[in-house]
Design a protein around this motif. Sequence first.
Motif, mmCIF file in Angstrom:
data_model
loop_
_atom_site.group_PDB
_atom_site.id
_atom_site.type_symbol
_atom_site.label_atom_id
_atom_site.label_comp_id
_atom_site.label_asym_id
_atom_site.label_seq_id
_atom_site.Cartn_x
_atom_site.Cartn_y
_atom_site.Cartn_z
ATOM 1 N N LEU A 1 54.553 -5.456 -41.570
ATOM 2 C CA LEU A 1 55.535 -5.955 -40.612
ATOM 3 C C LEU A 1 55.841 -7.438 -40.762
ATOM 4 C CD1 LEU A 1 54.025 -4.201 -37.450
ATOM 5 C CD2 LEU A 1 55.982 -3.421 -38.810
ATOM 6 N N PHE A 2 55.488 -8.030 -41.890
ATOM 7 C CA PHE A 2 55.621 -9.476 -42.024
ATOM 8 C C PHE A 2 57.072 -9.955 -41.912
ATOM 9 C CE2 PHE A 2 51.558 -8.633 -44.217
ATOM 10 C CZ PHE A 2 50.739 -9.472 -43.474
ATOM 11 N N ASP A 3 58.017 -9.083 -42.226
ATOM 12 C CA ASP A 3 59.429 -9.481 -42.112
ATOM 13 C C ASP A 3 59.966 -9.315 -40.696
ATOM 14 O OD1 ASP A 3 59.317 -6.735 -42.105
ATOM 15 O OD2 ASP A 3 61.082 -6.440 -43.359
ATOM 16 N N GLY B 1 47.091 -10.714 -40.233
ATOM 17 C CA GLY B 1 46.700 -11.334 -41.485
ATOM 18 C C GLY B 1 47.834 -12.086 -42.137
ATOM 19 N N ILE B 2 47.759 -12.170 -43.458
ATOM 20 C CA ILE B 2 48.694 -12.959 -44.253
ATOM 21 C C ILE B 2 49.224 -12.070 -45.375
ATOM 22 C CG2 ILE B 2 48.964 -15.020 -45.690
ATOM 23 C CD1 ILE B 2 46.535 -16.186 -44.142
ATOM 24 N N GLU B 3 50.528 -12.103 -45.581
ATOM 25 C CA GLU B 3 51.151 -11.192 -46.552
ATOM 26 C C GLU B 3 50.639 -11.428 -47.964
ATOM 27 O OE1 GLU B 3 55.566 -9.402 -47.570
ATOM 28 O OE2 GLU B 3 55.413 -11.366 -46.601
ATOM 29 N N THR B 4 50.575 -12.666 -48.391
ATOM 30 C CA THR B 4 50.023 -12.978 -49.715
ATOM 31 C C THR B 4 49.209 -14.259 -49.611
ATOM 32 O OG1 THR B 4 52.012 -14.220 -50.382
ATOM 33 C CG2 THR B 4 51.907 -11.891 -50.984
ATOM 34 N N ILE B 5 48.005 -14.220 -50.136
ATOM 35 C CA ILE B 5 47.173 -15.419 -50.172
ATOM 36 C C ILE B 5 47.056 -15.909 -51.614
ATOM 37 C CG2 ILE B 5 45.925 -14.889 -48.058
ATOM 38 C CD1 ILE B 5 43.594 -13.880 -49.725
ATOM 39 N N LEU C 1 58.642 -1.017 -33.667
ATOM 40 C CA LEU C 1 57.595 -1.715 -34.428
ATOM 41 C C LEU C 1 56.492 -0.751 -34.845
ATOM 42 C CD1 LEU C 1 56.758 -4.829 -35.017
ATOM 43 C CD2 LEU C 1 55.200 -4.502 -33.095
ATOM 44 N N PHE C 2 56.255 0.264 -34.012
ATOM 45 C CA PHE C 2 55.089 1.131 -34.182
ATOM 46 C C PHE C 2 55.380 2.357 -35.050
ATOM 47 C CE2 PHE C 2 54.616 -1.064 -30.139
ATOM 48 C CZ PHE C 2 53.347 -1.609 -30.272
ATOM 49 N N GLN D 1 49.713 -13.565 -38.859
ATOM 50 C CA GLN D 1 50.692 -12.890 -38.018
ATOM 51 C C GLN D 1 50.389 -11.397 -37.984
ATOM 52 O OE1 GLN D 1 53.821 -13.976 -41.175
ATOM 53 N NE2 GLN D 1 54.839 -12.287 -40.095
ATOM 54 N N LEU D 2 51.042 -10.691 -37.061
ATOM 55 C CA LEU D 2 50.845 -9.252 -36.962
ATOM 56 C C LEU D 2 51.324 -8.577 -38.238
ATOM 57 C CD1 LEU D 2 50.046 -6.794 -35.245
ATOM 58 C CD2 LEU D 2 52.378 -6.795 -34.317
ATOM 59 N N ALA D 3 50.435 -7.815 -38.870
ATOM 60 C CA ALA D 3 50.736 -7.195 -40.157
ATOM 61 C C ALA D 3 51.039 -5.704 -40.044
ATOM 62 C CB ALA D 3 49.562 -7.387 -41.119
#
Length: 296
Positions: free
Chosen positions: A19-21, A275-279, A12-13, A81-83
């Motif tokens: 990392l939204f997927d 955060g959020i991938e797309t707002i 992950l790191f 979610q974790l971004a």
Amino acid sequence: MATKNATYSADLFNNQRLLFDTTYRVYDAAIQIPDQYYDHGWTVLDNIKDEFDAIRVQEDFIGSIDRTNLPMQKRFGNRIQLAKADQIPVCDDVVATSFQVLHFDMGHPFIESKDQLFVSHVGIYLPASTTHEVTARTRLVELHGMLGHLQLTPAEIENKIRAYARKYGDGWIGHNTYRLACFIRFIDALSAAPEFADQIDKTVGQWFQNDMKIAEGDAYKYEAEFYAKHGIDLSEHEHDIALEPGQLLLLDNTRVIHGRIGKRRTKELFNFMFGIETITPADITELRKYICELVV
């Protein structure tokens, strides 16, 4: 929706990618949130075992925040979610320098547009295994009421920010992302004679530096002079946080701006962005309005 047993692998790191997927939305939790966070937008948590524990603690924390009096948490809370999750610093310009300008992590979009990333929370973790002396400090400034002395209404501030970001938002030659990261550009937008309208492509480690990588004291001095020129004494607003091994600093990226003073070793810290991938464009409208109301 993630469960409380969701786990992530070591790969992950350190990919310097979103990392939204790979990650999951923060779940509802019920841990005690300190008043410090509600009142100031940031807090320091102790006894974090490692980087995976840091993720779990942050997910629990964000999922437990009472959304009643925090409009952005109420709006975005169930989508976060974790971004990103990386060891920092890694970029050459950041490793080489000992200063970071006060900023919103990843910037915020201030013009209604599609496919805009939103970073709601930032975590900075000093591994419990750290044995060397850490001298660098994270700088925090709370935005609540910070620009009230300018005697501008939230609507006046919003109009100026919207016009500035539409014309001079962060980006590169030929491309405007409609975002602003460095907070001096937010203040610059309110000025009758903006100074930094052409500074669209600087990273947070490049502001007030030259090719010789001037000392952090000089860079800080130039930043502080800009704030002072606009009626803000940074020494009255800034909190300098020197993390100890096993501590995690968690901040609300809409209520607090942050930077750094002092040089860090390569990959000294773990940095987490949630955060959020797309707002949506409607989300951007509310985000801009909220920040413009907050600063007065």
